[in-house]
Design a protein around this motif. Sequence first.
Motif, PDB file in Angstrom:
ATOM      1  N   GLU A 211       0.812  -1.093  -0.006  1.00 43.71           N
ATOM      2  CA  GLU A 211       0.027  -0.076   0.105  1.00 43.71           C
ATOM      3  C   GLU A 211       0.778   1.412  -0.031  1.00 43.71           C
ATOM      4  OE1 GLU A 211      -0.381  -2.732   1.999  1.00 43.71           O
ATOM      5  OE2 GLU A 211      -2.629  -2.979   2.077  1.00 43.71           O
ATOM      6  N   THR A 212       1.933   1.428   0.777  1.00 44.86           N
ATOM      7  CA  THR A 212       2.756   2.349   1.053  1.00 44.86           C
ATOM      8  C   THR A 212       3.522   2.575  -0.258  1.00 44.86           C
ATOM      9  OG1 THR A 212       2.731   2.322   3.298  1.00 44.86           O
ATOM     10  CG2 THR A 212       4.610   3.456   2.211  1.00 44.86           C
ATOM     11  N   LEU A 213       4.024   1.240  -0.948  1.00 45.54           N
ATOM     12  CA  LEU A 213       4.738   1.608  -2.091  1.00 45.54           C
ATOM     13  C   LEU A 213       4.212   1.905  -3.210  1.00 45.54           C
ATOM     14  CD1 LEU A 213       7.075  -1.835  -1.753  1.00 45.54           C
ATOM     15  CD2 LEU A 213       7.784   0.474  -1.947  1.00 45.54           C
ATOM     16  N   LEU A 214       2.829   1.558  -3.324  1.00 46.33           N
ATOM     17  CA  LEU A 214       2.058   2.170  -4.232  1.00 46.33           C
ATOM     18  C   LEU A 214       1.617   3.533  -4.283  1.00 46.33           C
ATOM     19  CD1 LEU A 214       0.455   1.497  -6.922  1.00 46.33           C
ATOM     20  CD2 LEU A 214      -1.548   0.661  -5.519  1.00 46.33           C
ATOM     21  N   THR A 215       1.520   3.988  -3.084  1.00 45.92           N
ATOM     22  CA  THR A 215       1.123   5.333  -2.860  1.00 45.92           C
ATOM     23  C   THR A 215       2.236   6.344  -3.244  1.00 45.92           C
ATOM     24  OG1 THR A 215      -0.384   4.932  -1.233  1.00 45.92           O
ATOM     25  CG2 THR A 215       0.303   7.200  -1.312  1.00 45.92           C
ATOM     26  N   ALA A 216       3.534   6.053  -2.487  1.00 43.91           N
ATOM     27  CA  ALA A 216       4.649   6.670  -2.924  1.00 43.91           C
ATOM     28  C   ALA A 216       5.098   6.710  -4.578  1.00 43.91           C
ATOM     29  CB  ALA A 216       5.671   6.104  -2.420  1.00 43.91           C
ATOM     30  N   ALA A 217       4.926   5.623  -5.023  1.00 43.39           N
ATOM     31  CA  ALA A 217       5.279   5.306  -6.651  1.00 43.39           C
ATOM     32  C   ALA A 217       4.393   6.299  -7.377  1.00 43.39           C
ATOM     33  CB  ALA A 217       5.033   4.036  -7.078  1.00 43.39           C
ATOM     34  N   LEU A 218       2.896   6.378  -7.044  1.00 47.38           N
ATOM     35  CA  LEU A 218       1.979   7.124  -7.843  1.00 47.38           C
ATOM     36  C   LEU A 218       2.252   8.727  -7.733  1.00 47.38           C
ATOM     37  CD1 LEU A 218      -1.039   5.301  -7.232  1.00 47.38           C
ATOM     38  CD2 LEU A 218       0.039   5.576  -9.267  1.00 47.38           C
ATOM     39  N   ARG A 219       2.864   9.068  -6.419  1.00 44.29           N
ATOM     40  CA  ARG A 219       3.299  10.487  -6.456  1.00 44.29           C
ATOM     41  C   ARG A 219       4.498  10.593  -7.343  1.00 44.29           C
ATOM     42  NH1 ARG A 219       4.005  11.982  -0.366  1.00 44.29           N
ATOM     43  NH2 ARG A 219       4.899  14.048  -1.417  1.00 44.29           N
ATOM     44  N   ASP A 220       5.403   9.729  -7.272  1.00 48.38           N
ATOM     45  CA  ASP A 220       6.651   9.802  -8.208  1.00 48.38           C
ATOM     46  C   ASP A 220       6.377   9.987  -9.680  1.00 48.38           C
ATOM     47  OD1 ASP A 220       8.631  10.298  -6.079  1.00 48.38           O
ATOM     48  OD2 ASP A 220       9.528   8.051  -6.344  1.00 48.38           O
ATOM     49  N   ARG A 221       5.148   9.268  -9.959  1.00 45.34           N
ATOM     50  CA  ARG A 221       4.929   9.481 -11.426  1.00 45.34           C
ATOM     51  C   ARG A 221       4.898  10.889 -11.917  1.00 45.34           C
ATOM     52  NH1 ARG A 221      -0.105   9.586  -9.416  1.00 45.34           N
ATOM     53  NH2 ARG A 221      -2.025  10.214 -10.843  1.00 45.34           N
ATOM     54  N   ILE A 222       4.597  11.788 -10.984  1.00 46.34           N
ATOM     55  CA  ILE A 222       4.711  13.170 -11.462  1.00 46.34           C
ATOM     56  C   ILE A 222       6.260  13.730 -11.016  1.00 46.34           C
ATOM     57  CG2 ILE A 222       3.691  15.748 -11.172  1.00 46.34           C
ATOM     58  CD1 ILE A 222       1.894  13.089 -12.526  1.00 46.34           C
ATOM     59  N   THR A 223       6.363  13.593  -9.633  1.00 50.00           N
ATOM     60  CA  THR A 223       7.479  14.318  -9.085  1.00 50.00           C
ATOM     61  C   THR A 223       8.818  13.918  -9.163  1.00 50.00           C
ATOM     62  OG1 THR A 223       7.178  13.290  -6.707  1.00 50.00           O
ATOM     63  CG2 THR A 223       5.886  15.313  -7.401  1.00 50.00           C
ATOM     64  N   LYS A 224       9.261  12.787  -9.584  1.00 49.32           N
ATOM     65  CA  LYS A 224      10.449  12.273  -9.595  1.00 49.32           C
ATOM     66  C   LYS A 224      11.078  12.564 -11.050  1.00 49.32           C
ATOM     67  CE  LYS A 224      13.713   9.403  -8.668  1.00 49.32           C
ATOM     68  NZ  LYS A 224      14.386   9.358  -7.691  1.00 49.32           N
ATOM     69  N   GLU A 225      12.114  13.225 -10.783  1.00 52.63           N
ATOM     70  CA  GLU A 225      12.987  14.009 -11.732  1.00 52.63           C
ATOM     71  C   GLU A 225      13.283  12.911 -12.961  1.00 52.63           C
ATOM     72  OE1 GLU A 225      15.423  17.446 -10.127  1.00 52.63           O
ATOM     73  OE2 GLU A 225      15.735  15.740  -9.219  1.00 52.63           O
ATOM     74  N   TRP A 226      12.900  13.435 -14.289  1.00 51.46           N
ATOM     75  CA  TRP A 226      13.277  12.886 -15.440  1.00 51.46           C
ATOM     76  C   TRP A 226      12.912  11.219 -15.364  1.00 51.46           C
ATOM     77  CZ3 TRP A 226      14.060  17.206 -16.709  1.00 51.46           C
ATOM     78  CH2 TRP A 226      15.041  18.062 -16.078  1.00 51.46           C
ATOM     79  N   ASN A 227      11.625  10.915 -14.549  1.00 50.10           N
ATOM     80  CA  ASN A 227      11.327   9.518 -14.371  1.00 50.10           C
ATOM     81  C   ASN A 227      10.822   9.116 -15.977  1.00 50.10           C
ATOM     82  OD1 ASN A 227       8.065   9.275 -14.945  1.00 50.10           O
ATOM     83  ND2 ASN A 227       8.248  10.927 -13.507  1.00 50.10           N
ATOM     84  N   ASN A 228      10.801   7.835 -16.204  1.00 53.40           N
ATOM     85  CA  ASN A 228      10.723   7.035 -17.492  1.00 53.40           C
ATOM     86  C   ASN A 228       9.399   7.013 -18.169  1.00 53.40           C
ATOM     87  OD1 ASN A 228       9.565   5.150 -15.679  1.00 53.40           O
ATOM     88  ND2 ASN A 228      11.265   3.731 -15.855  1.00 53.40           N
ATOM     89  N   GLU A 229       8.377   7.793 -17.326  1.00 53.65           N
ATOM     90  CA  GLU A 229       7.136   7.939 -18.186  1.00 53.65           C
ATOM     91  C   GLU A 229       7.017   9.231 -18.886  1.00 53.65           C
ATOM     92  OE1 GLU A 229       2.266   7.903 -16.619  1.00 53.65           O
ATOM     93  OE2 GLU A 229       3.912   6.944 -15.571  1.00 53.65           O
ATOM     94  N   LEU A 230       7.814  10.307 -18.450  1.00 53.36           N
ATOM     95  CA  LEU A 230       7.795  11.433 -19.152  1.00 53.36           C
ATOM     96  C   LEU A 230       8.217  11.653 -20.397  1.00 53.36           C
ATOM     97  CD1 LEU A 230       6.780  14.374 -18.136  1.00 53.36           C
ATOM     98  CD2 LEU A 230       9.399  14.760 -17.416  1.00 53.36           C
ATOM     99  N   ILE A 231       6.981  12.169 -21.318  1.00 56.40           N
ATOM    100  CA  ILE A 231       7.689  12.531 -22.679  1.00 56.40           C
ATOM    101  C   ILE A 231       8.167  13.856 -22.921  1.00 56.40           C
ATOM    102  CG2 ILE A 231       6.822  12.505 -25.100  1.00 56.40           C
ATOM    103  CD1 ILE A 231       4.931  10.012 -24.479  1.00 56.40           C
ATOM    104  N   TRP A 232       7.242  14.797 -22.513  1.00 60.47           N
ATOM    105  CA  TRP A 232       7.707  16.322 -22.499  1.00 60.47           C
ATOM    106  C   TRP A 232       7.398  16.897 -21.352  1.00 60.47           C
ATOM    107  CZ3 TRP A 232       5.224  20.361 -26.273  1.00 60.47           C
ATOM    108  CH2 TRP A 232       6.084  21.553 -26.207  1.00 60.47           C
ATOM    109  N   GLY A 233       8.271  17.487 -20.743  1.00 58.72           N
ATOM    110  CA  GLY A 233       8.045  18.278 -19.328  1.00 58.72           C
ATOM    111  C   GLY A 233       8.538  19.754 -19.363  1.00 58.72           C
ATOM    112  N   ASP A 234       8.012  20.698 -18.693  1.00 60.58           N
ATOM    113  CA  ASP A 234       8.293  22.111 -18.700  1.00 60.58           C
ATOM    114  C   ASP A 234       9.091  22.487 -17.669  1.00 60.58           C
ATOM    115  OD1 ASP A 234       8.314  24.780 -18.946  1.00 60.58           O
ATOM    116  OD2 ASP A 234       6.369  24.734 -17.628  1.00 60.58           O
ATOM    117  N   THR A 235      10.422  23.101 -17.854  1.00 60.24           N
ATOM    118  CA  THR A 235      11.181  23.453 -16.782  1.00 60.24           C
ATOM    119  C   THR A 235      11.546  24.902 -17.102  1.00 60.24           C
ATOM    120  OG1 THR A 235      13.099  22.568 -18.148  1.00 60.24           O
ATOM    121  CG2 THR A 235      12.190  21.244 -16.462  1.00 60.24           C
ATOM    122  N   GLN A 236      10.708  25.643 -17.458  1.00 62.03           N
ATOM    123  CA  GLN A 236      11.087  27.047 -17.503  1.00 62.03           C
ATOM    124  C   GLN A 236      10.684  27.899 -16.254  1.00 62.03           C
ATOM    125  OE1 GLN A 236      10.102  29.228 -21.375  1.00 62.03           O
ATOM    126  NE2 GLN A 236       8.897  27.409 -21.958  1.00 62.03           N
TER     127      GLN A 236
END
Length: 632
Positions: free
Chosen positions: A297-322
């Motif tokens: 449960e905790t692993l899944l909750t943490a991973a789902l947060r990381d899907r957005i906030t983990k830098e350069w994670n392997n799901e991101l196609i295009w991200g804004d850093t301006q």
Amino acid sequence: MKKYIYSLTIIVASLFYTCSDYLDVVPDNVATIDNAFTDKFNTEKFLYTIYAALPSAGDVFNPGLNTADEVWYPRERNWNIDIPMGRQNVTTPELDRWAGTGKNNLYVAINNCNIFLNRIEGVRDMTDSEKELWTAEVNFLKAYYHFYLVQMYGPIVINDEEIIVSDSADKILQVRSSIDECFTYIIDLLDKAIVDLPLNLNFEVEELGRVNKLIAASIKAKVLMTYASPLFNGNSVYTNFKNSEGEALFPTAYDPEKWNKAVIACKKAIDLSEEAGIKLYQKEDYQNAFQANLSDETLLTAALRDRITKEWNNELIWGDTQFAANGSTLHGNSMTVLFPLTSQYRPAQTHAATMRIAELYYSENGVPIDEDVSFDYANRFKTRTASEDDKFHVEVGEETAVLNFNRETRFYSDLSFDRCVWYGNGKQGAEDDVYYIHKRSGEFAGPVSRSDYNMTGYAPKKLIGMDTEIAGGTRLAIVRYPFPIIRLADLYLYYAEALNESKTAPDSQVYEYIDLVRDRAGLEGVVSSWSNYSNAPNKPLTKEGMRKIIQQERLIEFTFEGGRFWDLRRWKLLKDYMNKPIKGWSVEEEALDDYYTPRVIFSPTFSEKDYFWPIPENEIINNPRLIQNLGW
């Protein structure tokens, strides 16, 4: 795996402006435009200027983030809530991109693209392959800026030629082109760019921030999804809307072939993603320095947060850093920092999620809470005490709303609420060493002041990096990450939607791609979930039912990322949503029952005219050939 993202080190960044090192560079000491193209060095600086005009996805002035029903601010903050409050105007339109100042004027950016394309061939110290690549990048940016304007204004003026002051009125004072002409133009430009863009950046360290083939193909899929959707495809409201030449600006009939084209574009982008090594960020990908032995449960909750906030994670196609030049880039404190790490620092929590968003997420069984046969929907606003079974998400022994129990994991990864568990942010070891959020009036995470408080009782935990924490008792250590513009889950759900719309009834392929996103979230497949837990078990078996399921899945998966606003527009559903009250808990109350009394914060109104921005009044005065959008 190659990374394709965009080195300006921001998001979720700071409320003060900080100069970035890349992509916001303008040519300096250049007397004329021609001098900007005397050599490769200055030409590249001009290219960076064009990139710098990209609308920031993670900026509080991104219309997708806060101009609909997803979040709400105290009136004193005034971060674009004038639009959902019905105060948009033609004199000085909010968030204007047609004639805005600075980087907000996308026509200036488009004209810079034309300047670049007219002069790149004459640069003396560049190879043909370099010119070909930079031309492709600028063609992509030119297409993207046109698309952004079309999303906002509908039919626009296509600007395909460089405009200079001495040009004749006939060249400068253009008419609006039809929707079909606009989308055809944008798609053609993207196709030209895709041919010459690399799948991988050639010199990653030097070129971070530049677009590639996958980004262009993914945006093409988004463009075609928008083109096929009800706002632009069969919109009868605009049947008689014409430009000053008497030409119809909207197609007169619905065209199902547009969905078939979207299917092809989505699948092409998915195939390129696989080739590039892009994949959904999974529970197994989550890691932290403590290497703690965590529950699923905790692993899944943490991973789902990381899907957005983990830098350069392997799901991101295009991200804004301006960085935003006006200093308004999203910041952990102003947004959602709710974790009580020190009595010396009280977070403001002004970026408040509405009650509508809290009700949007599925039950733990993966179906809407008003459909789940086992969810106590009628009593969702009453309270109950958390038991040991709830310990991973709610503080045991404390009372909170029934609405906050027995929800899918994304509810707990994405939202903070009174008495919720907050794992991370300095506490990523043992699961019994976590933060608990106490949000009632007088408590630590309760209202701070009239201008700095959470108006609803919910806030987007989703946008706060797992490693963000208080440093030194009074200062935030912000985890910055590229704010997502498009990620692989986007493509999967776009593809499922396009397939469903192109068929008479959904099939296994439709289910396959939505189920990939659901499985990552810890949910059963669509057919199984509705069959076993819903009071409408046949809903996934019809095209109309599956359409609603896919729409809700998108709205859940992309909350707080700016996608909801554009999706509800293209589906022509904003009129349904924005004529209902914005609600939250009674957050200024101390007593339990008083706090858990839903209250109306504002009752917005939305009419047909609000689907498109008004063209600034001065533009209409200065160019009599322009026709204003309906209703303005």
